[in-house]
Scaffold this active site. Structure first.
Site, PDB file in Angstrom:
ATOM      1  N   LEU A  21      36.003  43.075  48.745  1.00 44.67           N
ATOM      2  CA  LEU A  21      37.210  43.520  48.068  1.00 44.67           C
ATOM      3  C   LEU A  21      37.235  43.102  46.608  1.00 44.67           C
ATOM      4  O   LEU A  21      37.889  43.740  45.787  1.00 44.67           O
ATOM      5  CB  LEU A  21      38.450  42.980  48.787  1.00 44.67           C
ATOM      6  CG  LEU A  21      38.745  43.571  50.167  1.00 44.67           C
ATOM      7  CD1 LEU A  21      39.925  42.852  50.803  1.00 44.67           C
ATOM      8  CD2 LEU A  21      39.023  45.062  50.067  1.00 44.67           C
ATOM      9  N   GLY A  25      39.316  34.078  40.552  1.00 40.22           N
ATOM     10  CA  GLY A  25      39.060  32.763  40.002  1.00 40.22           C
ATOM     11  C   GLY A  25      38.826  31.718  41.067  1.00 40.22           C
ATOM     12  O   GLY A  25      38.132  30.730  40.836  1.00 40.22           O
ATOM     13  N   GLY A  27      37.629  32.482  44.336  1.00 38.92           N
ATOM     14  CA  GLY A  27      36.472  32.771  45.170  1.00 38.92           C
ATOM     15  C   GLY A  27      36.307  34.252  45.428  1.00 38.92           C
ATOM     16  O   GLY A  27      36.935  35.097  44.793  1.00 38.92           O
ATOM     17  N   LYS A  43      39.235  35.068  52.150  1.00 36.03           N
ATOM     18  CA  LYS A  43      38.956  34.499  50.835  1.00 36.03           C
ATOM     19  C   LYS A  43      38.066  33.272  51.008  1.00 36.03           C
ATOM     20  O   LYS A  43      38.415  32.332  51.723  1.00 36.03           O
ATOM     21  CB  LYS A  43      40.260  34.104  50.138  1.00 36.03           C
ATOM     22  CG  LYS A  43      41.187  35.290  49.893  1.00 36.03           C
ATOM     23  CD  LYS A  43      42.417  34.890  49.090  1.00 36.03           C
ATOM     24  CE  LYS A  43      43.298  36.096  48.802  1.00 36.03           C
ATOM     25  NZ  LYS A  43      44.467  35.755  47.968  1.00 36.03           N
ATOM     26  N   ASP A 138      53.931  33.475  40.925  1.00 34.54           N
ATOM     27  CA  ASP A 138      53.306  34.627  40.270  1.00 34.54           C
ATOM     28  C   ASP A 138      53.802  35.936  40.881  1.00 34.54           C
ATOM     29  O   ASP A 138      53.015  36.842  41.162  1.00 34.54           O
ATOM     30  CB  ASP A 138      51.785  34.537  40.376  1.00 34.54           C
ATOM     31  CG  ASP A 138      51.086  35.431  39.357  1.00 34.54           C
ATOM     32  OD1 ASP A 138      51.703  35.748  38.328  1.00 34.54           O
ATOM     33  OD2 ASP A 138      49.928  35.807  39.593  1.00 34.54           O
TER      34      ASP A 138
END
Length: 666
Positions: A21, A25, A27, A43, A138
Site C-alpha cells: 500500500l 515515515g 514503516g 504496518k 492529525d
C-alpha cells in the site's frame, strides 16, 4: 496498490500479504488477508526505528492504547507483535475513499445534512478515542474515510497516549506534529495537547466538507503565515450553510475550554439514513469494485510469484538430493516459515477448493458404531483440523474493535422481504437462497455457507449470510456494492448472530457469478466454491426428522436409569434453534467414584442449511447449566437412515468421526 516484490515477506504473523500500500515515515504498509478472509492493513516498522528501545516502548504503549479504542468509528486493531524483530500492527482496512478525495477531486462540497451526519460520526469516534486516553493529533480530510455506515478515522501513526506525553506537541526532533491548515492553536504553539485540540481540528474538517477549503486558507503565502492565522484570526466561514456555522464556530474557539466535547457533538447532531448523497454512494460502489479488482490482480501476481519460487525451490532441493523440506521464507517477525500459510480461502497456494459434489447421499447398509453419548463424539473436535476456509468470519483471537453478535441473536436468516419480480438493480435470477460447501463434500460437509439475496439499492443490506465452520456459526447482513446481469458484488457486513458469543467478524467482500438458473460461483479473495439454489421458508425439516430421539445407554442394570442422552428436533427456518440436546449422567469425585447427584446439560443448535444433510451450528449451552457441561463443538449435520426397519437419526460432528445415533423415543 503495488504487487509484492522479492524482498517482501509472504506473511506477517497470521496475515497473508496481498500487496504493497505504501511506505511512510514509520514503516512499510501492506494489504493483507486474515485466515478468515478479512482485509487488513499491516504496518511494519522501519529497521532503524525498531533498533531504538525507546521507540519500541512507545510503539507498544500506542498499540495497547489503540486496542482500547475498540474500533468505533475507527479502523480496529486486529493483531500486533511489538516484540518482533520488525514490530508490526494489523489494522482493519477500510475500503472507502477519503473525505479529501470525495470533496476535492470527485464530488465537491457536501450538503448540510451530510456534514451534520459527518460531525456526529466523527464526534462519536473521537469520544471513544479520548476515553481510551488518546489524542489523535492529525485529524484532517485525508485521514477521514467515507463508508456507507459512516465515517472512519484512520492513521494513528503520530497519536500519543495522553498519560505518557511529556513533550507537549513536539516530536523528539522539536518539530510540530500535525498538518498545516488542520491544526489547533495549541498545536502551532507547541503546547501540551488534550482532547479539545482534536475538536478544533474537527471544526476545520467540517468546514472543509461544507466548502471544499480550509477555514484558515492555504499555505500559498507560507506555512508560518497559515499557522499565525490559526492561532490569532477568526475562521472564514463565508460559504458555510447557516445551519452549520454555529457548530463549526464553537469547535473553532481559540480557548480550548470554550469548545464542546466530542461526546456533546455526537449527541446533538442528527444523522440521516442514508447519510451520503446518491452521487457519493454511487462513487463508493465503483471504488469498492475497483479495490476488489486491484486485490484480485495483486493476489494473482503474488500467487504466480509464489508458484515460481516454489518451483525453483523444489528444483534446487531435487538437485541437492534432499529428501526433507526446509524453511523457504522469513517473515517480518524474524521467524521462518516451515510451510505456506493458509490463504484467505483456507488452502495453501495450489490446494484445490472442494465444492458440492452434487451426488445423492447413500444410506449405509447398517448404522455405524455409535458413541456412548453425543458429548464424547463432539468433544473430540479439538483434534480436528483447525485451518478451514472460514471465508467470511473468524474468531476474535485478540481485540478486533467490534465484537460480533452475542450468540443470542434472534435473526431467522431471511433477507429483507422481496419478491422475485420486484424492480431493482439485482437481476431476478440472483434473488433467493443459495448454499454451498466450502470444505468437505456434499454428503459430509466440514464448512458451509448460505446466502439469501433480496432486492435493494446499492449500499443497502440486501443479503443475509449463514456460515458454519471451524467451531462457530456466524450470521449477518451484507451490503450490495454492485449488480449486473451476470455478477453481484457484496461488500461491508454486520454480524447479527455469533455462536459461541463474540467469536465472529464481519464477512469479507464476496462476488457471486451466475452460471445457470440453479448454479452460481462464489468467490471471496482466493477462495471459490459452487453454490446451488436452496429453499426458503419457516418449515425446512421433513416431518420424519421431528420429535424426540434417544440414544441407547451402554450401561446396563439398575444404574442405566441414571444416564440420559436424547435430542429433540423441532420445525423452524434457517436461523432458528431446531435441535435440543439433553445429557444427564452421574457426577463423580476426583477419583472417578459416582456421587448421588447428577450432571444435567442442555444444549441447542441453530439450523444453517435447507439442503440435506441438514447443517447445524455449534451447540450453545442453555443458561444456568452445570459448570461441568463443557464441549468443543465444531457444528454438526443431521441424516436419517433405517436399520432393521427402524428409523435412526444420525448426528454427525463436522469432522471425521462416528455419528451419535438416536432411536425414536415415542
Amino acid at each position: 496498490m503495488e504487487p509484492l516484490n522479492a524482498e517482501d515477506p509472504v506473511a506477517i504473523g497470521p496475515f497473508r500479504l496481498v500487496g504493497r500500500l505504501g511506505v511512510g515515515g514509520m514503516g512499510r504498509v501492506f494489504l493483507a488477508r486474515s485466515a478468515g478472509g478479512r482485509t487488513v492493513a499491516v504496518k511494519v516498522v522501519h529497521a532503524e526505528l525498531a533498533a531504538q528501545d525507546e521507540f519500541r516502548r512507545r510503539f507498544a504503549r500506542e498499540v495497547e492504547a489503540l486496542e482500547r479504542v475498540g474500533g468505533t468509528g475507527t479502523a480496529p486493531v486486529l493483531g500486533s507483535d511489538t516484540t518482533a524483530a520488525a514490530p508490526w500492527v494489523a489494522i482493519g482496512y477500510v475500503p472507502g475513499p477519503s473525505l479529501r478525495t470525495v470533496v476535492g477531486d470527485e464530488y465537491g462540497p457536501l450538503p448540510p445534512a451530510t456534514v451534520r451526519a459527518l460531525g456526529a460520526g466523527l464526534g462519536e469516534a473521537l469520544d471513544h478515542i479520548h476515553r481510551a486516553g488518546l489524542v489523535h493529533r492529525d485529524l484532517k480530510p485525508s485521514n477521514v474515510l467515507l463508508t456507507v455506515d459512516g465515517p472512519r478515522i484512520i492513521d494513528f501513526g503520530i497519536a500519543r497516549a495522553v498519560d505518557t506525553v511529556t513533550d507537549g506537541g513536539l516530536t523528539s526532533t522539536g518539530a510540530v506534529v500535525g498538518s498545516p491548515g488542520f491544526m489547533s492553536p495549541e498545536q502551532v504553539r507547541g503546547e501540551k495537547l488534550g482532547p479539545a485540540s482534536d475538536v478544533f481540528c474537527l471544526g476545520s474538517v467540517l468546514a472543509y466538507a461544507a466548502t471544499g477549503r480550509s477555514p484558515f486558507g492555504t499555505s500559498d503565502s507560507g506555512v508560518h503565515a497559515l499557522m499565525f492565522r490559526i492561532a490569532h484570526d477568526e475562521p472564514d466561514l463565508t460559504d458555510v450553510a447557516p445551519a452549520l456555522t454555529g457548530l463549526i464556530r464553537a469547535c473553532l474557539a481559540k480557548d480550548p475550554a470554550a469548545r464542546p466535547t466530542a461526546a456533546e457533538i455526537a449527541g446533538t447532531l442528527p444523522v440521516a439514513d442514508p447519510w451520503l448523497p446518491a452521487g457519493v454512494l454511487a462513487r463508493l460502489g465503483r471504488h469498492a469494485a475497483r479495490l476488489l479488482e486491484a486485490e484480485h490482480a495483486a493476489e494473482h501476481a503474488t500467487e504466480h510469484a509464489a508458484e515460481q519460487a516454489a518451483g525453483h525451490a523444489a528444483h534446487g532441493a531435487t538437485a541437492a538430493g534432499t529428501t526433507s523440506g526446509t524453511s523457504a521464507g522469513t517473515g517480518a517477525s524474524g521467524g521462518t516459515a516451515a510451510a505456506p500459510e493458509r490463504t484467505a480461502g483456507g488452502a495453501a497456494p495450489g490446494d484445490p477448493t472442494p465444492g458440492p459434489s452434487g451426488a445423492p447421499s447413500a444410506a449405509p447398509d447398517r448404522p455405524r458404531s455409535r458413541r456412548r453419548v453425543l458429548t464424547a463424539a463432539l468433544t473430540a473436535a479439538a483434534v480436528a483440523a483447525a485451518a478451514g476456509i472460514g471465508y467470511a468470519l473468524w474468531p476474535l483471537g485478540g481485540p478486533d474493535g467490534t465484537p460480533g453478535g452475542d450468540g443470542k441473536g434472534t435473526t431467522t436468516g431471511s433477507a429483507p422481504s422481496s419478491s422475485s419480480g420486484a424492480s431493482g438493480p439485482v437481476p431476478a435470477a440472483f434473488l433467493g437462497a443459495w448454499e454451498g460447501v466450502l470444505r468437505g463434500t456434499q454428503e459430509h460437509p466440514r464448512e458451509t455457507v448460505r446466502i439469501e439475496l433480496a432486492q435493494g439499492a446499492p449500499g443497502t443490506k440486501t443479503a443475509v449470510y449463514t456460515h458454519v465452520g471451524d467451531n462457530r456459526l456466524c450470521m449477518g447482513r451484507s451490503r450490495l456494492v454492485s449488480a449486473d446481469e451476470d455478477k453481484v458484488v457484496l461488500g461491508e457486513s454486520d454480524v447479527t448472530t455469533s455462536v459461541p458469543a463474540r467469536r465472529c467478524m464481519a464477512a469479507a467482500h464476496q462476488t457471486l457469478t451466475l452460471r445457470s438458473p440453479e448454479v452460481l460461483e462464489w468467490s471471496s479473495g482466493t477462495a471459490k466454491a459452487t453454490f446451488r439454489k436452496a429453499r426458503t421458508g419457516p418449515e425446512i425439516l421433513p416431518a420424519e426428522y421431528l420429535g424426540r430421539w434417544k440414544m441407547k445407554p451402554l450401561v446396563e442394570g439398575p444404574e442405566a436409569d441414571r444416564y440420559t442422552d436424547e435430542v429433540t428436533v423441532t420445525q423452524g427456518a434457517v436461523g432458528a434453534a431446531v435441535l435440543r440436546v439433553l445429557s444427564v449422567y452421574p457426577r463423580t469425585d476426583a477419583e472417578g467414584n459416582q456421587l448421588a447427584d447428577a450432571v444435567n446439560c442442555t444444549w441447542t443448535a441453530i439450523l444453517a442449511s435447507t439442503t440435506p444433510p441438514y447443517v447445524l451450528g455449534p451447540m450453545d449451552l442453555e443458561p444456568g447449566a452445570d459448570r461441568e457441561c463443557v464441549r468443543d463443538d465444531p457444528g454438526s449435520y443431521l441424516t436419517l437412515t433405517t436399520y432393521k426397519g427402524k428409523e435412526i437419526l444420525q448426528v454427525y460432528p463436522m469432522y471425521d468421526t462416528e455419528p451419535g445415533e438416536y432411536h425414536r423415543a415415542d
